[in-house]
Design an enzyme around this catalytic site. Structure first.
Site, short mmCIF file in Angstrom:
data_model
loop_
_atom_site.label_atom_id
_atom_site.label_comp_id
_atom_site.label_asym_id
_atom_site.label_seq_id
_atom_site.Cartn_x
_atom_site.Cartn_y
_atom_site.Cartn_z
N HIS A 46 22.94 43.32 42.63
CA HIS A 46 22.21 42.21 42.01
C HIS A 46 21.54 41.29 43.02
CE1 HIS A 46 23.43 43.38 38.06
NE2 HIS A 46 24.71 43.33 38.37
N ARG A 71 28.25 45.70 48.65
CA ARG A 71 28.37 46.15 47.26
C ARG A 71 27.12 47.00 47.01
NH1 ARG A 71 28.65 43.61 41.56
NH2 ARG A 71 26.96 42.22 42.15
N GLU A 147 34.70 46.84 35.34
CA GLU A 147 33.84 45.94 34.57
C GLU A 147 33.44 46.51 33.22
OE1 GLU A 147 30.86 44.44 37.30
OE2 GLU A 147 30.36 46.41 38.05
N ASP A 173 30.45 41.23 33.82
CA ASP A 173 30.26 42.46 33.05
C ASP A 173 31.47 42.75 32.17
OD1 ASP A 173 27.70 43.75 33.46
OD2 ASP A 173 28.24 43.76 35.57
C1 3PY Z 1 30.30 40.74 37.61
O1 3PY Z 1 30.84 39.65 37.42
O2 3PY Z 1 30.08 41.57 36.72
C2 3PY Z 1 29.90 41.10 38.97
O3 3PY Z 1 29.48 42.21 39.18
C3 3PY Z 1 30.01 40.06 40.04
O4 3PY Z 1 28.91 40.09 40.87
MG MG Z 2 28.97 43.31 37.46
#
Ligand code: 3PY
Ligand code: MG
Length: 263
Positions: A46, A71, A147, A173
């Site tokens: 992101h 990441r 996530e 997420d």
């Molecule tokens: C999330 O909170 O989904 C993340 O990937 C943090 O960057």
């Molecule tokens: Mg995320």
């Protein structure tokens, strides 16, 4: 090979505070690396960062005490191998929902016979040392992001993946899939239960539990809950907040509170 101080801290049961970079700048990477973080993560998912910027950011971080992590954007072996060759000492991989995906991720981070990482260590040698190829499998940190609802359901099998150091919750997420709303500090009962469950499974299996947070105070709370790796907001959140606070103070106004996503 240069010791991975994040793995060392985790082995000694010391929590790791991890910075997070979304701004494509070697200068801001260098600034963040000098602030006292144990590690700093370059966010290719992101963050507004391409590979050329990531390389200069990893070079900048190499001149600081912070361990350089990345990441990645997704679970693509080629991208994972490339950031490792660029000197990342650990990889955080988003959206790991099955043990097969976890195995594919770890395999891309490990040289044969433990994995399929192709040989061409490049900056690994410059940052890690001449004996990097012999010890990289031991020193490179691997964290799978949990996530999704499926990832949560498969947490035991994911944690059992050979060579996986632990998991890192993406709370935005995860809460989006569980509750319908993205929020890093969600207090929805299903999110609270999910987070407690992941921490307890990690503790049971002696694996690392990490999580993204929106502030230092939230990160301290997560450490108290049993997390070993915390990220107290990213550079964009910190820059925006510091600016809003300075403007409010200059104008004699109340300091605005950030929204649920931390921005
Ligand atoms: C999330 O909170 O989904 C993340 O990937 C943090 O960057
Ligand atoms: Mg995320």
């Amino acid at each position: 090979m240069r010791v991975n101080n994040v793995k060392k801290a985790l082995a000694e049961k010391r929590p790791v505070v991890n910075g997070w970079l979304a701004i494509p700048s070697s200068y801001s990477a260098e600034i963040m690396g000098h602030q006292g973080y144990d590690a700093v993560t370059v966010d290719l998912q992101h963050g507004m960062i391409d590979f050329a910027s990531a390389l200069t950011m990893l070079q900048a971080l190499s001149a600081t005490p912070a361990v350089p992590l990345v990441r990645v954007a997704d679970n693509t072996p080629a991208q994972i191998m490339r950031v490792l060759d660029a000197g990342a000492y650990g990889v955080i991989c988003p959206m790991i929902s099955t043990p097969e995906q976890a195995r594919q991720f770890v395999s891309a981070c490990r040289y044969s016979p433990e994995g399929i990482r192709s040989f061409g260590p490049a900056r690994g040698l410059l940052y890690g040392g001449a004996d990097y190829p012999q010890h990289a499998n031991r020193e490179i940190l691997t964290l799978a992001m949990i996530e999704t609802r499926e990832g949560l359901a498969n947490i035991d099998a994911i944690l059992d993946t050979d060579g996986l150091d632990g998991v890192f919750i993406g709370p935005n997420d995860l809460s989006l899939t569980l509750t319908g709303a993205a929020s890093a500090e969600s207090t929805h009962p299903e999110m609270l239960a999910a987070i407690e469950w992941v921490v307890s499974r990690c503790r049971e299996k002696n694996k690392i539990a990490g999580i993204f947070c929106t502030s230092g105070a939230a990160a301290a709370q997560r450490i108290a809950e049993g997390f070993n790796v915390v990220t107290p907001a990213n550079d964009v959140m910190q820059l925006g907040r510091a600016s809003r606070e300075a403007i409010a103070l200059a104008r004699g106004n109340a300091i605005p509170t950030p929204g649920a996503s931390g921005y």
